[in-house]
Scaffold this active site. Structure first.
Site, PDB file in Angstrom:
ATOM      1  N   HIS A 132      40.266  42.924  31.080  1.00  0.00           N
ATOM      2  CA  HIS A 132      39.651  44.348  30.862  1.00  0.00           C
ATOM      3  C   HIS A 132      38.015  43.299  29.743  1.00  0.00           C
ATOM      4  O   HIS A 132      38.629  42.517  29.184  1.00  0.00           O
ATOM      5  CB  HIS A 132      40.184  45.259  30.032  1.00  0.00           C
ATOM      6  CG  HIS A 132      38.885  46.209  29.711  1.00  0.00           C
ATOM      7  ND1 HIS A 132      38.243  47.342  31.090  1.00  0.00           N
ATOM      8  CD2 HIS A 132      38.589  46.227  28.718  1.00  0.00           C
ATOM      9  CE1 HIS A 132      37.311  48.028  30.479  1.00  0.00           C
ATOM     10  NE2 HIS A 132      37.206  47.905  29.101  1.00  0.00           N
ATOM     11  N   CYS A 162      35.854  46.094  35.943  1.00  0.00           N
ATOM     12  CA  CYS A 162      34.870  45.703  34.746  1.00  0.00           C
ATOM     13  C   CYS A 162      34.088  44.656  34.575  1.00  0.00           C
ATOM     14  O   CYS A 162      32.972  44.331  33.463  1.00  0.00           O
ATOM     15  CB  CYS A 162      36.098  46.016  33.423  1.00  0.00           C
ATOM     16  SG  CYS A 162      37.223  44.705  33.053  1.00  0.00           S
TER      17      CYS A 162
END
Length: 189
Positions: free
Chosen positions: A32, A106
């Site tokens: 992430h 992301c």
């Protein structure tokens, strides 16, 4: 009066899997990312049930500290107004309902934001598994590809103007079944 102030842009990288302990050394892993600037970290997430932009901000490094891997300095910009202009441009391209762990996650957001601000992308290893997964995305259950691994657990600590508009209905169990049908064994006629 000309301002000589500049704003440092950092890429914060978090591990999404314990397997990264081994995968990182061979240029793979599940990550992430968020772009940190001027005391806030910006990222993207969502699901098909969510409305509005999937871009959100939170306190830098506020995810589970055990998942934090590294911060990479990406460069500097001279104007926060340029940053906000680019963020506004990306809002329509990064809607919460369009989140997909393979095709629009992301890391794709961090890549686009970095390219638009600095003309420089994020390191290739960060989204390599998603790129590999896109080749065989038809084999990945839709419930998995449309599920944001960060937001599904803790609402991501979103705050401020790019907040998640979480309208997901979790009261109904998933109807997904991995295997359906009669099934056969080798040698059956």
């Amino acid at each position: 009066l000309i301002s000589k102030m500049s704003y440092k842009i950092m890429l914060n990288v978090y591990d999404l899997s314990p397997a990264n302990k081994y995968l990182y050394s061979i240029g793979l892993g599940f990550y992430h990312t968020g772009i940190e600037i001027n005391g806030k970290e910006y990222s993207f997430g969502g699901s098909p049930e969510m409305a509005g932009t999937g871009i959100f901000d939170n306190e830098p490094l506020s995810l589970d500290p055990e998942t934090f891997r590294t911060s990479l300095e990406m460069g500097t910009i001279r104007s926060m107004s340029d940053f906000y202009r680019v963020l506004e441009e990306l809002k329509m391209d990064f809607q919460a309902k369009d989140y997909n762990v393979v095709r629009k996650n992301c890391n794709h957001f961090s890549e686009q934001l970095s390219r638009k601000l600095l003309d420089r992308g994020i390191p290739g290893y960060i989204n390599r598994m998603a790129k590999m997964g896109s080749v065989c995305s038809c084999l990945i259950p839709k419930d998995m590809t449309n599920s944001d691994p960060v937001m599904s657990g803790n609402n991501g600590g979103a705050s401020g103007g790019y907040q998640y508009n979480n309208v997901r209905d979790t009261s109904q169990p998933s109807s997904f079944q991995a295997f359906k049908g009669k099934g056969y064994k080798l040698g059956d006629s």
